[in-house]
Design a protein around this motif. Structure first.
Motif, PDB file in Angstrom:
ATOM      1  N   PHE A   1       0.924  -1.215   0.037  1.00 30.95           N
ATOM      2  CA  PHE A   1       0.101  -0.068   0.094  1.00 30.95           C
ATOM      3  C   PHE A   1       0.786   1.269   0.046  1.00 30.95           C
ATOM      4  N   VAL A   2       0.341   2.531  -0.475  1.00 32.20           N
ATOM      5  CA  VAL A   2       1.121   3.726  -0.872  1.00 32.20           C
ATOM      6  C   VAL A   2       0.641   4.646   0.735  1.00 32.20           C
ATOM      7  N   THR A   3       1.639   5.292   1.095  1.00 33.45           N
ATOM      8  CA  THR A   3       1.368   5.980   2.188  1.00 33.45           C
ATOM      9  C   THR A   3       1.443   7.646   2.110  1.00 33.45           C
ATOM     10  N   PRO A   4       0.542   8.191   1.492  1.00 36.63           N
ATOM     11  CA  PRO A   4       0.737   9.720   1.343  1.00 36.63           C
ATOM     12  C   PRO A   4       0.597  10.294   2.784  1.00 36.63           C
ATOM     13  N   GLU A   5       1.122  11.191   2.954  1.00 35.28           N
ATOM     14  CA  GLU A   5       1.453  12.090   4.564  1.00 35.28           C
ATOM     15  C   GLU A   5       0.837  13.395   4.387  1.00 35.28           C
ATOM     16  N   TYR A   6      -0.169  13.566   5.178  1.00 34.31           N
ATOM     17  CA  TYR A   6      -0.773  15.089   5.082  1.00 34.31           C
ATOM     18  C   TYR A   6      -1.463  15.152   3.698  1.00 34.31           C
ATOM     19  N   HIS A   7      -2.060  14.239   3.169  1.00 33.80           N
ATOM     20  CA  HIS A   7      -2.368  14.381   1.750  1.00 33.80           C
ATOM     21  C   HIS A   7      -3.408  13.254   1.261  1.00 33.80           C
ATOM     22  N   SER A   8      -4.199  13.467   0.321  1.00 34.93           N
ATOM     23  CA  SER A   8      -5.229  12.483  -0.054  1.00 34.93           C
ATOM     24  C   SER A   8      -5.385  12.394  -1.808  1.00 34.93           C
ATOM     25  N   TYR A   9      -6.261  11.715  -2.212  1.00 36.98           N
ATOM     26  CA  TYR A   9      -6.528  11.838  -3.465  1.00 36.98           C
ATOM     27  C   TYR A   9      -7.672  12.633  -4.031  1.00 36.98           C
ATOM     28  N   ASP A  10      -7.754  12.809  -5.331  1.00 36.72           N
ATOM     29  CA  ASP A  10      -8.937  13.522  -5.785  1.00 36.72           C
ATOM     30  C   ASP A  10      -9.982  12.315  -6.328  1.00 36.72           C
ATOM     31  N   GLU A  11      -9.560  11.232  -6.503  1.00 35.56           N
ATOM     32  CA  GLU A  11     -10.432  10.166  -7.165  1.00 35.56           C
ATOM     33  C   GLU A  11     -10.061   8.811  -6.552  1.00 35.56           C
ATOM     34  N   ILE A  12     -11.078   7.848  -6.822  1.00 35.60           N
ATOM     35  CA  ILE A  12     -10.644   6.296  -6.230  1.00 35.60           C
ATOM     36  C   ILE A  12      -9.220   6.066  -6.846  1.00 35.60           C
TER      37      ILE A  12
ATOM     38  N   LEU B   1     -12.247  16.073  10.738  1.00 33.94           N
ATOM     39  CA  LEU B   1     -11.480  14.444  10.876  1.00 33.94           C
ATOM     40  C   LEU B   1     -12.392  13.652  10.151  1.00 33.94           C
ATOM     41  N   ILE B   2     -13.812  13.726  10.582  1.00 32.51           N
ATOM     42  CA  ILE B   2     -14.800  12.698  10.242  1.00 32.51           C
ATOM     43  C   ILE B   2     -15.004  13.045   8.754  1.00 32.51           C
ATOM     44  N   ARG B   3     -15.265  13.904   8.416  1.00 32.41           N
ATOM     45  CA  ARG B   3     -15.178  14.418   6.831  1.00 32.41           C
ATOM     46  C   ARG B   3     -14.023  13.885   5.930  1.00 32.41           C
ATOM     47  N   SER B   4     -12.829  14.183   6.385  1.00 30.53           N
ATOM     48  CA  SER B   4     -11.631  13.516   5.653  1.00 30.53           C
ATOM     49  C   SER B   4     -11.604  12.138   5.703  1.00 30.53           C
ATOM     50  N   PHE B   5     -12.020  11.597   6.837  1.00 30.85           N
ATOM     51  CA  PHE B   5     -12.060   9.974   6.961  1.00 30.85           C
ATOM     52  C   PHE B   5     -12.913   9.452   5.914  1.00 30.85           C
ATOM     53  N   VAL B   6     -14.270   9.987   5.805  1.00 33.16           N
ATOM     54  CA  VAL B   6     -15.081   9.238   4.936  1.00 33.16           C
ATOM     55  C   VAL B   6     -14.632   9.634   3.434  1.00 33.16           C
ATOM     56  N   ASP B   7     -14.046  10.605   2.999  1.00 31.63           N
ATOM     57  CA  ASP B   7     -13.365  10.804   2.072  1.00 31.63           C
ATOM     58  C   ASP B   7     -12.149  10.017   1.536  1.00 31.63           C
ATOM     59  N   ILE B   8     -11.433   9.661   2.453  1.00 27.21           N
ATOM     60  CA  ILE B   8     -10.559   8.767   2.242  1.00 27.21           C
ATOM     61  C   ILE B   8     -10.913   7.373   2.035  1.00 27.21           C
ATOM     62  N   VAL B   9     -11.830   6.880   2.834  1.00 26.80           N
ATOM     63  CA  VAL B   9     -12.362   5.663   2.715  1.00 26.80           C
ATOM     64  C   VAL B   9     -12.928   5.492   1.238  1.00 26.80           C
ATOM     65  N   SER B  10     -13.913   6.295   1.041  1.00 31.22           N
ATOM     66  CA  SER B  10     -14.456   6.201  -0.313  1.00 31.22           C
ATOM     67  C   SER B  10     -13.629   6.236  -1.587  1.00 31.22           C
TER      68      SER B  10
END
Length: 468
Positions: free
Chosen positions: A277-288, A320-329
């Motif tokens: 798995f890839v481990t971005p730090e303080y970063h997320s992705y725009d799409e799946i 925190l919660i909104r970011s978590f949901v976004d990451i999981v999606s």
């Protein structure tokens, strides 16, 4: 015959375990001698080349002329106090590993990653290879063993992370840099690196850590240009083969991959990487993101405890919660860090965020745990931001803002048949919702107000997943 050879071609055949896909939430714990000074400038630029906002980097920047940390150290402790002098104040006198484990389990975490050795060269376990360790100095107990036992007793996975592959400080040696066989250089810049004596010392500790505690994850923190130098492929093959012989499902992050791109502008581009798995730090992705990934970040700006961080530097519960949901999606896990004080207590400002996340998951956890990405992560037509997850024929639409009397979804742009039923997840149980189809628009009538905050999950039964 061992199933894995020390080549990327062989190691890349290793599957990501289902438990890691399902867990969604891990807890990272940065705790060590740096928790004593516990300071970094709160207004420093995070995410750039300058890592000074991270309190766990104190042993690097306290020796860096011109840095805010150097000035703070001089003013607070004087010229003659070395980093190793803080060891006697790293006492863990109020630490209760069972209380930590209860908290992390109550939040809903599936795994816990403790920094067994950070870049300051101070192992938190009873190691044979250096007297500078938590079992012989400071707390005078094996912190890794104690926490591993408490975490596993509650059915969670456990991993002691290992950051020593490019230590910038080594107790017992003078100055900013560590072992004398490591050529000095800023860890985030080119130049410098480990020699064979250092690699032998570092790998001996890492193999000892694996054999004493059988981590469920191998969480490296290696500068990728040194991957071959530190013989990372040999370490990973040994770890995979040991786990296979024990019939254990394990995973390894990407930070030992010498092909992973680490330029800041493309820092988390995983077009070439190795690991599960890839481990971005303080970063997320725009799409799946098709490959499994794990976002890691602190609740605040530092990973280690920073005594000067206040409310302004922390994620709010809603963020925190909104970011978590976004990451999981988007096919990710969140490895959420806490930075305890030197005495072993978790600051209330961090604990409150964990408890808020746990409370939200107690209502909406079925829309998170064990799910997989749906056709798309985001709804492009809804009046409020929406993220989708999916599990076993059920789709979940999670509104990141409180919807009004109805939630409009473009779900039928991706599947031919509307859901059979809909229900809003609430603290008091499911509340059935009426569905209306107009063309490709699906409207979910919310007959009751949500009874909690931050994000709102609607269960849409009998919904296909075009990805499966």
């Amino acid at each position: 015959m061992s199933p894995y050879d020390p080549t990327w071609e062989s190691l890349d055949s290793h599957p990501v375990p289902d438990w890691f896909h399902d867990a969604k939430l891990g807890i990272f714990v940065h705790w060590g001698v740096y928790s004593v000074p516990a300071w970094a400038p709160p207004d420093a630029d995070i995410g750039g080349e300058d890592a000074s906002p991270y309190a766990e980097w104190y042993p690097y920047y306290m020796y860096e002329e011109g840095s805010p940390t150097r000035e703070y150290h001089r003013e607070t402790y004087g010229e003659d106090v070395e980093y190793a002098d803080f060891i006697e104040e790293f006492t863990a006198e109020n630490w209760d590993p069972d209380a930590w484990a209860d908290l992390f389990a109550d939040v809903g975490a599936g795994y816990v990653v403790l920094t067994a050795e950070h870049h300051d060269g101070f192992p938190l376990w009873d190691t044979h290879y250096t007297r500078y360790n938590a079992a012989e100095m400071g707390p005078e107990r094996d912190l890794v063993a104690d926490l591993a036992a408490a975490i596993r007793e509650r059915g969670l996975r456990f991993a002691p992370s290992y950051h020593a592959n490019f230590n910038y400080y080594q107790p017992g040696f003078d100055g900013q840099f560590g072992h004398p066989d490591f050529e000095p250089a800023h860890p985030l810049e080119d130049g410098g690196g480990p020699g064979p004596e250092y690699v032998d010392f570092m790998n001996a500790k890492h193999r000892e850590l694996v054999r004493k505690y059988d981590p469920d994850l191998l969480w490296f923190d290696v500068p990728t240009r040194h991957s071959d130098d530190v013989r990372a492929k040999e370490l990973i093959a040994d770890y995979y083969n040991r786990a296979a012989a024990q019939d254990r499902a394990v995973a390894v992050n990407d930070r030992a991959s010498n092909d992973a791109i680490r330029a800041e502008s493309e820092r988390w581009d995983p077009s070439e990487y190795h690991g599960d798995f890839v481990t971005p730090e303080y970063h997320s992705y725009d799409e799946i993101h098709e490959e499994k990934w794990e976002a890691c970040r602190g609740i605040g700006r530092s990973f280690g405890y920073n005594r000067v961080e206040g409310e302004a530097e922390q994620l709010s519960p809603g963020e925190l919660i909104r970011s978590f949901v976004d990451i999981v999606s988007k096919n990710g896990n969140l490895l959420l860090n806490v930075g305890p004080r030197a005495d072993g207590t978790i600051p209330e400002i961090q604990r409150s965020r964990l408890e808020a996340l746990g409370d939200w998951l107690s209502i909406n956890g079925e829309a998170i745990f064990g799910t997989r990405p749906w056709a798309v992560a985001e709804d492009g037509a809804s009046d409020v931001p929406v993220r989708y997850t999916w599990r076993d024929g059920t789709c979940y639409a999670i509104a990141l803002e409180r919807p009004g009397d109805a939630l409009s979804l473009s779900l039928l742009d991706h599947v031919d048949e509307p859901p059979a039923t809909a229900a809003l997840l609430t603290r008091d149980g499911d509340r059935e919702c009426e569905l209306t189809v107009t063309g490709n628009s699906l409207t979910v009538a919310l007959s009751t107000e949500p009874d909690h905050e931050h994000a709102y999950a609607v269960r849409l039964s009998a919904t296909k997943n075009p990805r499966t």
